[in-house]
Write a protein that holds these residues in place. Sequence first.
Motif, PDB file in Angstrom:
ATOM      1  N   VAL A  25      47.013  41.387  39.347  1.00  0.00           N
ATOM      2  CA  VAL A  25      46.291  41.934  40.201  1.00  0.00           C
ATOM      3  C   VAL A  25      45.339  43.166  39.981  1.00  0.00           C
ATOM      4  CG1 VAL A  25      47.549  40.491  41.918  1.00  0.00           C
ATOM      5  CG2 VAL A  25      48.333  42.718  41.417  1.00  0.00           C
ATOM      6  N   GLY A  26      45.409  43.645  39.052  1.00  0.00           N
ATOM      7  CA  GLY A  26      44.931  44.940  38.685  1.00  0.00           C
ATOM      8  C   GLY A  26      45.385  45.464  37.130  1.00  0.00           C
ATOM      9  N   ARG A  27      44.958  46.818  36.936  1.00  0.00           N
ATOM     10  CA  ARG A  27      45.553  47.317  35.614  1.00  0.00           C
ATOM     11  C   ARG A  27      45.986  48.926  35.899  1.00  0.00           C
ATOM     12  NH1 ARG A  27      40.971  49.944  33.100  1.00  0.00           N
ATOM     13  NH2 ARG A  27      39.319  49.428  34.108  1.00  0.00           N
ATOM     14  N   PHE A  28      46.641  49.465  35.241  1.00  0.00           N
ATOM     15  CA  PHE A  28      46.980  50.879  35.114  1.00  0.00           C
ATOM     16  C   PHE A  28      45.940  51.496  34.226  1.00  0.00           C
ATOM     17  CE2 PHE A  28      51.359  48.875  36.137  1.00  0.00           C
ATOM     18  CZ  PHE A  28      51.483  49.722  37.272  1.00  0.00           C
ATOM     19  N   PRO A  29      45.987  52.814  34.476  1.00  0.00           N
ATOM     20  CA  PRO A  29      44.909  53.494  33.602  1.00  0.00           C
ATOM     21  C   PRO A  29      45.177  53.348  31.997  1.00  0.00           C
ATOM     22  CG  PRO A  29      45.801  54.908  35.382  1.00  0.00           C
ATOM     23  CD  PRO A  29      46.580  53.547  35.468  1.00  0.00           C
ATOM     24  N   ASP A  30      46.263  52.918  31.508  1.00  0.00           N
ATOM     25  CA  ASP A  30      46.403  52.991  30.146  1.00  0.00           C
ATOM     26  C   ASP A  30      46.167  51.487  29.890  1.00  0.00           C
ATOM     27  OD1 ASP A  30      48.601  51.439  31.248  1.00  0.00           O
ATOM     28  OD2 ASP A  30      50.131  52.258  30.055  1.00  0.00           O
ATOM     29  N   ASP A  31      45.632  50.649  30.831  1.00  0.00           N
ATOM     30  CA  ASP A  31      45.188  49.406  30.390  1.00  0.00           C
ATOM     31  C   ASP A  31      46.353  48.019  30.674  1.00  0.00           C
ATOM     32  OD1 ASP A  31      42.257  49.178  30.525  1.00  0.00           O
ATOM     33  OD2 ASP A  31      42.043  49.683  28.453  1.00  0.00           O
ATOM     34  N   SER A  32      47.505  48.554  30.928  1.00  0.00           N
ATOM     35  CA  SER A  32      48.488  47.425  31.172  1.00  0.00           C
ATOM     36  C   SER A  32      48.279  46.677  32.572  1.00  0.00           C
ATOM     37  CB  SER A  32      49.979  48.088  30.862  1.00  0.00           C
ATOM     38  OG  SER A  32      50.192  49.384  31.885  1.00  0.00           O
ATOM     39  N   PRO A  33      48.866  45.603  32.450  1.00  0.00           N
ATOM     40  CA  PRO A  33      48.303  44.694  33.815  1.00  0.00           C
ATOM     41  C   PRO A  33      49.459  45.115  34.871  1.00  0.00           C
ATOM     42  CG  PRO A  33      49.585  43.482  32.061  1.00  0.00           C
ATOM     43  CD  PRO A  33      49.485  44.708  31.289  1.00  0.00           C
ATOM     44  N   VAL A  34      48.822  44.841  35.766  1.00  0.00           N
ATOM     45  CA  VAL A  34      49.643  45.152  37.247  1.00  0.00           C
ATOM     46  C   VAL A  34      50.012  43.459  37.625  1.00  0.00           C
ATOM     47  CG1 VAL A  34      49.790  46.005  39.630  1.00  0.00           C
ATOM     48  CG2 VAL A  34      48.821  47.356  37.882  1.00  0.00           C
ATOM     49  N   LEU A  35      50.994  43.427  37.724  1.00  0.00           N
ATOM     50  CA  LEU A  35      51.328  41.826  37.956  1.00  0.00           C
ATOM     51  C   LEU A  35      52.182  41.884  39.300  1.00  0.00           C
ATOM     52  CD1 LEU A  35      52.889  40.736  34.601  1.00  0.00           C
ATOM     53  CD2 LEU A  35      50.589  40.430  35.577  1.00  0.00           C
ATOM     54  N   ALA A  36      51.874  40.675  40.004  1.00  0.00           N
ATOM     55  CA  ALA A  36      52.444  40.401  41.375  1.00  0.00           C
ATOM     56  C   ALA A  36      52.861  38.709  41.346  1.00  0.00           C
ATOM     57  CB  ALA A  36      51.346  40.470  42.374  1.00  0.00           C
ATOM     58  N   CYS A  37      53.789  38.419  42.104  1.00  0.00           N
ATOM     59  CA  CYS A  37      54.245  37.026  42.448  1.00  0.00           C
ATOM     60  C   CYS A  37      53.205  36.259  42.934  1.00  0.00           C
ATOM     61  CB  CYS A  37      55.391  37.017  42.848  1.00  0.00           C
ATOM     62  SG  CYS A  37      55.551  37.453  44.652  1.00  0.00           S
ATOM     63  N   ALA A  38      53.121  34.911  42.888  1.00  0.00           N
ATOM     64  CA  ALA A  38      52.105  34.040  43.457  1.00  0.00           C
ATOM     65  C   ALA A  38      51.754  34.524  45.034  1.00  0.00           C
ATOM     66  CB  ALA A  38      52.499  32.695  43.259  1.00  0.00           C
ATOM     67  N   ASP A  39      52.968  34.352  45.606  1.00  0.00           N
ATOM     68  CA  ASP A  39      52.887  34.716  47.008  1.00  0.00           C
ATOM     69  C   ASP A  39      52.160  35.878  47.411  1.00  0.00           C
ATOM     70  OD1 ASP A  39      54.210  32.410  47.529  1.00  0.00           O
ATOM     71  OD2 ASP A  39      56.103  33.359  47.722  1.00  0.00           O
ATOM     72  N   CYS A  40      52.513  37.109  46.965  1.00  0.00           N
ATOM     73  CA  CYS A  40      52.081  38.435  47.116  1.00  0.00           C
ATOM     74  C   CYS A  40      50.613  38.625  46.766  1.00  0.00           C
ATOM     75  CB  CYS A  40      52.809  39.499  46.459  1.00  0.00           C
ATOM     76  SG  CYS A  40      54.405  39.546  47.221  1.00  0.00           S
ATOM     77  N   ALA A  41      50.203  37.977  45.348  1.00  0.00           N
ATOM     78  CA  ALA A  41      48.906  37.983  44.634  1.00  0.00           C
ATOM     79  C   ALA A  41      48.072  37.216  46.028  1.00  0.00           C
ATOM     80  CB  ALA A  41      48.990  37.040  43.492  1.00  0.00           C
ATOM     81  N   GLU A  42      48.150  36.098  46.522  1.00  0.00           N
ATOM     82  CA  GLU A  42      47.485  35.660  47.208  1.00  0.00           C
ATOM     83  C   GLU A  42      47.074  36.543  48.528  1.00  0.00           C
ATOM     84  OE1 GLU A  42      47.639  31.607  50.573  1.00  0.00           O
ATOM     85  OE2 GLU A  42      48.894  31.844  48.611  1.00  0.00           O
ATOM     86  N   ALA A  43      48.014  37.174  49.132  1.00  0.00           N
ATOM     87  CA  ALA A  43      47.706  38.333  50.167  1.00  0.00           C
ATOM     88  C   ALA A  43      46.972  39.294  49.760  1.00  0.00           C
ATOM     89  CB  ALA A  43      49.001  38.736  50.658  1.00  0.00           C
ATOM     90  N   LEU A  44      47.014  39.575  48.160  1.00  0.00           N
ATOM     91  CA  LEU A  44      46.141  40.813  47.654  1.00  0.00           C
ATOM     92  C   LEU A  44      44.812  40.513  47.599  1.00  0.00           C
ATOM     93  CD1 LEU A  44      48.654  42.600  45.451  1.00  0.00           C
ATOM     94  CD2 LEU A  44      48.055  43.304  47.561  1.00  0.00           C
ATOM     95  N   THR A  45      44.445  39.219  47.251  1.00  0.00           N
ATOM     96  CA  THR A  45      43.131  39.021  46.945  1.00  0.00           C
ATOM     97  C   THR A  45      42.242  39.044  48.192  1.00  0.00           C
ATOM     98  OG1 THR A  45      43.578  36.450  47.300  1.00  0.00           O
ATOM     99  CG2 THR A  45      43.719  37.420  44.841  1.00  0.00           C
ATOM    100  N   PRO A  46      40.923  39.250  48.051  1.00  0.00           N
ATOM    101  CA  PRO A  46      40.054  39.386  49.388  1.00  0.00           C
ATOM    102  C   PRO A  46      39.791  38.334  49.517  1.00  0.00           C
ATOM    103  CG  PRO A  46      38.839  40.233  47.197  1.00  0.00           C
ATOM    104  CD  PRO A  46      40.344  39.896  46.697  1.00  0.00           C
ATOM    105  N   ALA A  47      39.455  37.968  50.971  1.00  0.00           N
ATOM    106  CA  ALA A  47      39.103  36.658  51.583  1.00  0.00           C
ATOM    107  C   ALA A  47      37.719  36.479  51.126  1.00  0.00           C
ATOM    108  CB  ALA A  47      39.104  36.962  52.918  1.00  0.00           C
TER     109      ALA A  47
END
Length: 58
Positions: A25-47
Amino acid sequence: MSRAQLEGEACVVCHKRWPRPRVRVGRFPDDSPVLACADCAEALTPAPMATVVAFPSR
């Protein structure tokens, strides 16, 4: 954020560890990924943008 969230072992939103978060769902300044579970990722993605249809002309 907890160490597990920073390392991608827990969801960045709800802290759930199982099943392991897989949706990036994103990345940190050091390019490591920001991960979320499927339920939370659905809520974070823009409509999706709505389709605008003009009124018929007379």
